[in-house]
Design a protein around this motif. Structure first.
Motif, short mmCIF file in Angstrom:
data_model
loop_
_atom_site.label_atom_id
_atom_site.label_comp_id
_atom_site.label_asym_id
_atom_site.label_seq_id
_atom_site.Cartn_x
_atom_site.Cartn_y
_atom_site.Cartn_z
N GLY A 238 -36.58 56.43 14.94
CA GLY A 238 -35.77 55.45 14.22
C GLY A 238 -34.64 54.90 15.04
O GLY A 238 -34.35 53.69 14.99
N ASP A 239 -33.97 55.75 15.80
CA ASP A 239 -32.84 55.29 16.62
C ASP A 239 -33.29 54.23 17.62
O ASP A 239 -32.62 53.21 17.81
N ARG A 242 -34.16 50.97 15.80
CA ARG A 242 -32.95 50.28 15.33
C ARG A 242 -32.23 49.58 16.49
O ARG A 242 -31.70 48.48 16.33
N LYS A 243 -32.23 50.26 17.66
CA LYS A 243 -31.62 49.64 18.85
C LYS A 243 -32.28 48.31 19.18
O LYS A 243 -31.66 47.42 19.74
N ARG A 244 -33.56 48.19 18.85
CA ARG A 244 -34.34 47.01 19.19
C ARG A 244 -34.50 46.07 17.98
O ARG A 244 -35.46 45.31 17.90
N ASN A 245 -33.56 46.21 17.04
CA ASN A 245 -33.55 45.34 15.86
C ASN A 245 -34.87 45.40 15.08
O ASN A 245 -35.42 44.38 14.66
N GLY A 246 -35.36 46.64 14.93
CA GLY A 246 -36.54 46.84 14.11
C GLY A 246 -37.86 46.66 14.82
O GLY A 246 -38.92 46.72 14.18
N TYR A 271 -44.27 53.38 11.74
CA TYR A 271 -44.07 52.61 12.98
C TYR A 271 -45.38 52.44 13.75
O TYR A 271 -45.56 51.46 14.47
#
Length: 767
Positions: A238-239, A242-246, A271
């Motif tokens: 998830g981290d 999230r860093k890659r805007n989903g 994912y």
């Protein structure tokens, strides 16, 4: 008389040269195991072949050399055993005059005049490998410094790459815990990378690999192993998303994930679905018995999505009824290496078993016992009911005290409990009775502990740190945790699955300097699984293909990652009892069982019978034993032979306790077991020498006589260890005689006189 070395130099070497074998294709005097670990840092016999012939990264033949005077096939059977271990088809045995060839595939042998040349021998293996498989074999291992693969690791890597080269889509490797499955995984990926293998067009691009695990700690350990390719590695979680805007990461070649992080969750797509179905060329599944093959599990949905990739499963568990799904999915393993093999080869640590029973193993409640929570629904509670149906903190406290009494204080220990709540109570009870002040001496490591638990686990795994020393857990540590210096594995839980039991035992098998064995301390009879006929084997699948109704695969860790904080409360339906104040609570039996070379714990009777069978090969009569035992050097040699026969000093001390011979000399116990001689106490032997005035009169100096009487006192108190040659300097110091030079003067001015007197004293003790 021609020796074996002469046979090699005068016959075999010239014959190999005549058959065009190059020096680079011949490995001479090849040791390929370390030898089973035994007490006192002693190793058993290592596996050894005189010649190992190879070509194109494949072992082709073994040659056994014999003296000219011996039959040419004298050592053939052992060479065949070694050939089976090394996956070699041809064995040759020669005394120089005659050469015998044995083919393991056909099971037939015959005398031959010449050795085949490398090409001819290699051609006999044709069809075993493909061109792609051979190209993968030819890629060297990635090794740093003096690192070398163990023989079975090399064979496992080649077996996997051969299968990939032949186009296999589902591949399984079965290797015991602690044998380096992650190292093997890395070498497989390294070869694929260097050869630019992919499932579309070999040589066009590097592959994309997904490495799946079911625990963060397993994934992180694997990432560390893949460090040489760190620029090509990324972890999917998830981290990162999230860093890659989903957006899921795609700019790597090696992707690590735990299946919980990429699987579907309630109302959220996994994912894994964000990747094209043909994105990965290879999916490697660590500890694949835990989920990959179960059709109902989250694992299976991920694997189905990437079904066009090669799926390579890694497991420590041989085929059993409770993991038959795994073998149905992947097929027969392309390579197997068992726990028994690992221990006998010396790459894993042997174990012993302590079975501890308490008088609460069967509990009948009385009117004095107080019910704190719930209602009693049965008359008798058995040991398997604790912490499932009934919670009794008094019993947990008794077990905690017993653990501390049966381990060395600073020995790293993992305690497997029934559930997280039980692990919490166990931690608290151990901390109540421990001797060490450090607050982290005993800690709980379960999913509820979250980041704190993982940090404590990392410290526990650090072999340079003593603290934490004891971990209490339930399921989180059953697989894959690499802690090499674990000395005790404690079972205070009912283990229903053989798969899980094997994983738990594997927590202690890793080799560490000075660790001769580890101890399994069992409070619930779980070690009865050692007596299963197929404990370390591969049984047939259940009749009719019926699957276990309660398979372990697909079961996630006790609480899925990400881990959260806060203790888990016991279910309200669980009965909780405070035992009456007048009830006696105690341990009623502690039984130590030693393990034979087949992995079975020996009962005391079996242990004694085994020793008695070995003794005739070490001495033929009481007089011969007496002669050996009265000489400190010969006695040490005999004790070493006993160790190699499987009986170390601690086991011999256990035998003395069994025969109520703690006050007797080990000589007397051996004479009793071998020849039924009556036993004498050490005091009786020492008193007999003390009364021999003629013996002492030959030493004129009073200090010399005092020293010999002091040695007798030490022998009577401590035992025969005081009579070893290397104890002389310490005995001189303890006796107050002064320096070694002072002692020599007391015995006439020469050190040899002191040694002669020391030996003569021992002669008096045993004659």
């Amino acid at each position: 008389m021609q020796s074996e070395a002469d046979t090699r130099a005068n016959y075999i070497d010239p014959a190999l040269k005549a058959a065009n074998w190059q020096p680079s294709q011949i490995i001479r005097e090849h040791y390929f195991t370390d030898g089973r670990k035994m007490a006192g840092n002693v190793r058993g016999r290592r596996c050894f072949v005189d010649y190992l012939l190879h070509k194109d990264n494949r072992y082709l033949a073994i040659i056994e050399a014999k003296k000219e005077s011996e039959h040419p096939t004298k050592g053939l059977q052992q060479a065949i055993d070694y050939a089976n271990k090394l996956k070699v088809r041809f064995v040759y045995s020669s005394n120089g005059k005659q050469t015998y060839e044995f083919d393991l595939e056909t099971g037939k042998g015959e005398f031959v005049e010449f050795y085949p040349d490398p090409q001819t021998l290699e051609q006999r293996y044709q069809g075993v490998n493909s061109d792609v498989g051979q190209q993968l074999r030819n890629v060297p291992f990635h090794l740093e410094g003096a690192m070398q693969p163990r023989y079975y690791q090399e064979l496992a890597v080649h077996a996997a790459t051969d299968a990939i080269g032949q186009g296999a889509q589902r591949i399984l490797l079965t290797l015991a815990t602690g044998t380096g499955k992650t190292f093997i995984s890395f070498q497989i990926v390294h070869k694929l990378f260097q050869a630019r293998w992919n499932r579309d067009q070999f040589g066009s691009r590097r592959p994309r690999v997904l490495f799946l695990a079911d625990r963060n700690i397993l994934a992180d350990q694997a990432i560390n192993t893949f460090n040489p390719y760190e620029k090509d590695v990324i972890k999917i979680n998830g981290d990162e998303v999230r860093k890659r805007n989903g957006v899921v990461p795609t700019n790597a070649h090696i992707f690590f994930a735990i299946y919980q992080a990429i699987a579907e969750k309630e109302n959220i797509d996994g994912y894994y679905k964000a990747y094209p179905q043909d994105f990965f060329d290879l999916v490697m599944i660590d500890e694949c018995h835990r989920g990959a093959a179960n059709e109902a599990g989250s694992w299976r949905a991920i694997l189905d999505h990437f079904s066009s990739a090669v799926h390579l499963g890694l497991t420590a568990t041989p085929k059993r009824t409770d993991n038959v799904d795994t073998y149905e999915y992947f097929g027969k393993p392309v390579f197997e290496y068992s726990l028994k093999e690992g221990i006998n080869d010396g790459f894993l640590t042997p174990y012993r078993v302590k079975r501890i029973r308490t008088n609460l193993d069967e509990l009948v409640l009385t009117k004095d016992d107080q019910i704190i929570v719930g209602e009693s629904e049965q008359d008798i509670y058995q040991v398997e009911d604790y912490d499932r149906k009934i919670v009794v903190d008094d019993r947990t406290e008794l077990v905690a005290k017993s653990i501390l009494e049966n381990i060395n204080t600073m020995d790293k220990t993992i305690v497997f409990c029934e559930n997280q709540y039980h692990a919490l109570t166990m931690r608290d009870m151990i901390n109540k009775h421990k001797q060490i002040k450090d607050p982290h001496y005993c800690v709980r490591v379960t999913s509820d502990e979250g980041k704190i638990g993982r940090e404590l686990l990392e410290k526990f795994q650090d072999n340079d740190k003593d603290i934490p020393t004891i971990l209490t857990s339930s399921q989180m540590l059953t697989t894959g945790v690499d802690a090499r210096n674990v000395r005790n594995v404690v079972l205070d839980r009912t283990v229903g699955s053989m798969v899980e039991f094997k994983q738990i035992v594997g927590r202690g098998t890793r080799v560490f300097d000075g660790k001769d064995y580890f101890t399994i301390i069992d409070f619930r009879g779980a070690t009865n699984k050692f007596y299963d006929d197929d404990w370390d084997g591969e049984p047939e699948p259940p009749a009719g293909g019926v699957k276990d109704p309660n398979p372990i695969y697909g079961q996630p860790p006790e609480k899925p990652e990400p881990l959260t904080g806060g203790p888990t409360e016991p279910p309200k339906t669980r009965l909780k009892i405070k035992l009456g104040q007048y009830r006696e609570i105690k341990v009623i039996d502690v039984e130590t069982r030693y393990i034979d070379e087949h992995g079975k714990p020996l009962t005391i009777q079996e242990f004694v019978e085994r020793l008695i069978q070995q003794l005739p090969g070490l001495f033929k009569s009481v007089d011969e034993l007496r002669q050996i035992w009265s000489d400190p050097d010969k006695r040490d040699q005999l004790l070493q032979k006993l160790i190699h026969a499987g009986f170390d000093k601690e086991q011999l001390v256990t035998l003395r306790r069994i025969f109520e011979a703690e006050d007797c000399d080990m000589f007397d116990l051996l004479a009793f077991l071998a020849f039924e001689q009556p036993m004498a106490t050490r005091k009786a032997r020492a008193d007999k020498v003390r009364s021999n005035s003629d013996f002492f009169a030959q030493y004129q100096h009073e200090k010399a006589q005092d020293f010999l009487r002091f040695v007798l006192d030490r022998y009577e108190q401590t035992g025969v260890t005081e009579l070893s040659r290397d104890r002389i300097p310490t005995l001189i110091e303890l006796s107050g005689l002064g320096t070694t030079k002072d002692a020599s003067i007391a015995f006439g001015g020469k050190a040899t006189h002191l040694l002669d007197a020391f030996k003569q004293l021992q002669h008096q003790l045993y004659y």
